[in-house]
Design an enzyme around this catalytic site. Structure first.
Site, PDB file in Angstrom:
ATOM      1  N   LYS A  76       0.839  -1.199   0.000  1.00  0.00           N
ATOM      2  CA  LYS A  76       0.000   0.000   0.000  1.00  0.00           C
ATOM      3  C   LYS A  76       0.873   1.248   0.000  1.00  0.00           C
ATOM      4  CE  LYS A  76      -4.003   1.876   2.552  1.00  0.00           C
ATOM      5  NZ  LYS A  76      -4.920   1.665   3.688  1.00  0.00           N
ATOM      6  N   SER A 154      -9.982   1.560   2.567  1.00  0.00           N
ATOM      7  CA  SER A 154      -9.083   2.333   1.737  1.00  0.00           C
ATOM      8  C   SER A 154      -8.020   1.494   1.014  1.00  0.00           C
ATOM      9  CB  SER A 154      -8.366   3.367   2.594  1.00  0.00           C
ATOM     10  OG  SER A 154      -7.497   2.747   3.516  1.00  0.00           O
ATOM     11  N   SER A 178     -10.256  -0.712   6.749  1.00  0.00           N
ATOM     12  CA  SER A 178      -9.577  -0.548   5.456  1.00  0.00           C
ATOM     13  C   SER A 178      -8.820  -1.767   4.941  1.00  0.00           C
ATOM     14  CB  SER A 178      -8.619   0.639   5.526  1.00  0.00           C
ATOM     15  OG  SER A 178      -9.336   1.831   5.457  1.00  0.00           O
TER      16      SER A 178
END
Lengths: 487, 95
Positions: A76, A154, A178
């Protein structure tokens, strides 16, 4: 080649160690697939050439002692990676090149993993659909009647990339869901460890009392392996837990006979699709068949978790994000004086959702409103944690759905912040209480979209939820339905 | 509590985010929606409840005060949008 990218992390690393497969073959398989998968927009930054060089180096010098030796992994874009652009999917961090590496990602590279690139996410991890990224939407590898869907958020680039076989596994972050919500939307496993299990050092901060890094993988064993690698005490994070490391993969055991599983009645919410209730009932049956004992429990303050979260998280964010001022790094907009430069930089550099949260956070912390909002929310947070503490006197784990719906269409929820926030109704309470929870793919809805079940554990008892998930995984025998429509 | 244009202007000033009519209109709508949502918390009796700011139960630790070399000046300055030798450059603050 595509068979290589379908291997789990455990299978892939075993084959590389036994030299059945070279690290370069593995890296090549991922690199060529990533190059054909631009339509999904999973990557903000690619490091493919460097990945091939690293893989060759592993083969040439037989550097295969690390548990992840030769595993190609994208992460990420919230983890700082030394000398590789780290944007948090925000314009304000465009071209930011960290001079240091986050603790979690250093552990990956120290174990022999190879960086493929940085994965798209919601801007500063604020969102549940990956639509707030300054680098565009990520597309879910699952479609509904040929229409594109969000991958959740997310960690949407992470979930899409694992589901589409563009990375052997990944690490995401979870502040309110997330990791677990996008995992559920894309048919993969996502584990949010206990707060403090993994170091937060070098992760772009959103809400520091809630943020936690964790694995997103193809199956439960991979999550156990990944947690073995990334967890552990770190003196650079004062909230990291100074406790003994687990041995999660080796301790994985599907015998859950006699395990007490709680079913909280408050997780039955209005307008929840029937398919989700059905799946939850099936989950209960599967647990029973495995010898678990089902107990009905109550977590009475569940409905207050989201409103609590939407005070606490923005408050912490407004403070954390004050550092983006156009002076030390990232984007700067001109202004006639210092204050105007700050204001213009932040107005142009942040997207709408981030600005909304900074504004809310600033308001609830401002003089005259602090007690009514922020202090009140912290008190309710205590009650939410007390609910779990009480429940865990009776049960060993709690089984719930991960999300109240399957993946939705792009643009469906962007006009109403509350409808977007409601995605996290089952995941947020866990962050407020600091507990570990795992989402595993458990079936499909009538449109063929994946749905997840969540297992919540006691503080620092990831092993029990991993074992329960491992037992469930065998019963479910989930098979990915991703067809490579974008290639 | 409701948020009006004046309040949005004040919060955006405190947040150091430049504001304009369009921004204010959308923020009035969004902030009021969110505040209405969080107002649910007023239903909860929190008398005598200790606020929870962190779930961490361990005490803060102390460590030896040892000098470590990390993040050298040159590396740090490299990311600045405007620098001059060893300094970050900002608009003039002293008249």
């Amino acid at each position: 080649m595509s068979e290589i990218t379908k291997l789990t992390l455990v299978e892939l690393t075993k084959k590389i160690k036994s030299k059945e497969l070279s690290a370069l073959e593995a890296a090549n398989a991922y690199v060529s697939r990533i190059k054909k998968s631009k339509k999904l927009n999973t990557f903000v930054t690619e490091t493919l050439d460097q990945a091939l060089v690293s893989a060759k180096n592993i083969d040439d010098n037989n550097l295969k002692s690390g548990v992840l030796a030769g595993a190609p992994i994208a992460v990420k874009d919230l983890f700082c990676t030394k000398n590789v652009q780290t944007t948090a999917s925000s314009k304000i961090l465009k071209n930011f090149i960290p001079p240091y590496e986050s603790t979690v990602t250093s552990k990956l590279w120290d174990s022999g993993a190879i960086l493929l690139g940085k994965l798209n996410c919601d801007e500063f991890a604020m969102g549940s659909s990956n639509e707030t990224s300054a680098y565009g939407n990520v597309i879910n590898p699952y479609q509904e009647s040929g229409e594109n869907l969000v991958p959740g958020g997310s960690s949407g680039g992470c979930s899409s990339a694992v589901s589409a076989n563009l990375t052997s596994s990944t690490v995401g972050t979870d502040t309110g869901g997330s990791i677990r919500q996008p995992a559920s939307f894309t048919g993969i496993v996502g584990l949010k460890p206990t707060y403090g299990r993994c170091s937060r050092w070098g992760i772009v901060a959103f809400a520091s009392s809630l943020d936690q890094a964790g694995p997103m993988t193809k199956d439960v064993s991979d999550s156990a392996l990944m947690l073995d690698v990334i967890s552990g005490y770190d003196e650079k994070d004062s909230t990291s837990a100074n406790i003994e490391k687990g041995d999660f993969l080796n301790s994985l055991n599907k015998n859950i006979k006699g395990l007490k599983v709680g079913i909280p009645k408050e997780y039955i919410v209005d307008n929840m699709p029937k398919e989700i209730q059905t799946l939850w009932d099936k989950g209960i049956e599967w647990m029973k068949e495995s010898g678990a004992i089902i107990k009905n429990i109550s977590l009475p303050n569940t409905k207050y978790a989201l409103p609590t979260y939407y005070i606490v998280a923005p408050a912490e964010a407004s403070s954390n994000l004050s550092r983006y001022d156009g002076v030390k790094y990232g984007f700067r907009a001109p202004g006639k004086d210092l204050i105007e430069m700050y204001e213009n930089t932040r107005a142009e550099g942040f997207g709408n959702e981030v600005k909304r949260r900074i504004m809310i956070g600033t308001y609830v912390l401002s003089s005259g409103y602090y007690d009514a909002y922020y202090l009140k929310a912290q008190q309710v947070r205590r009650l939410i944690k007390n609910d779990f503490d009480l429940a865990f006197k009776e049960v060993d784990t709690i089984l719930t759905p991960t999300t109240p719906s399957s993946a939705f269409k792009i643009g469906d929820k962007t006009n109403d912040p509350i409808s977007m926030y409601l995605n996290d109704v089952f995941t947020v309470p866990v962050n407020l209480a600091g507990l570990p929870a795992i989402s595993i793919p458990a079936g499909f809805d009538d449109s063929g979209l994946p749905l997840g079940l969540q297992l919540i554990g006691k503080s620092f008892d990831e092993q029990t939820i991993l074992n329960s998930a491992y037992a469930l995984e065998e019963k479910i025998s989930f098979k990915s339905k991703v067809i490579d429509w974008w290639i | 509590m409701t948020i009006n244009k004046e309040a949005v202007k004040k919060i955006s000033k405190l947040s150091r985010i430049a504001s304009n009519d369009e921004f204010e209109t959308s923020m009035i709508k969004d902030l009021n929606t969110i505040l209405k949502f969080v107002d649910q918390l007023n239903e909860v009796d929190t008398k005598d409840i200790e606020p929870l700011s962190s779930v961490v139960e361990q005490k803060l630790f102390q460590r030896e005060d040892v000098v470590k070399k990390m993040n050298e000046k040159e590396e740090i300055l490299k990311n600045s949008p405007n620098k001059n030798e060893n300094y970050f450059v900002v608009p003039k603050v002293i008249e």
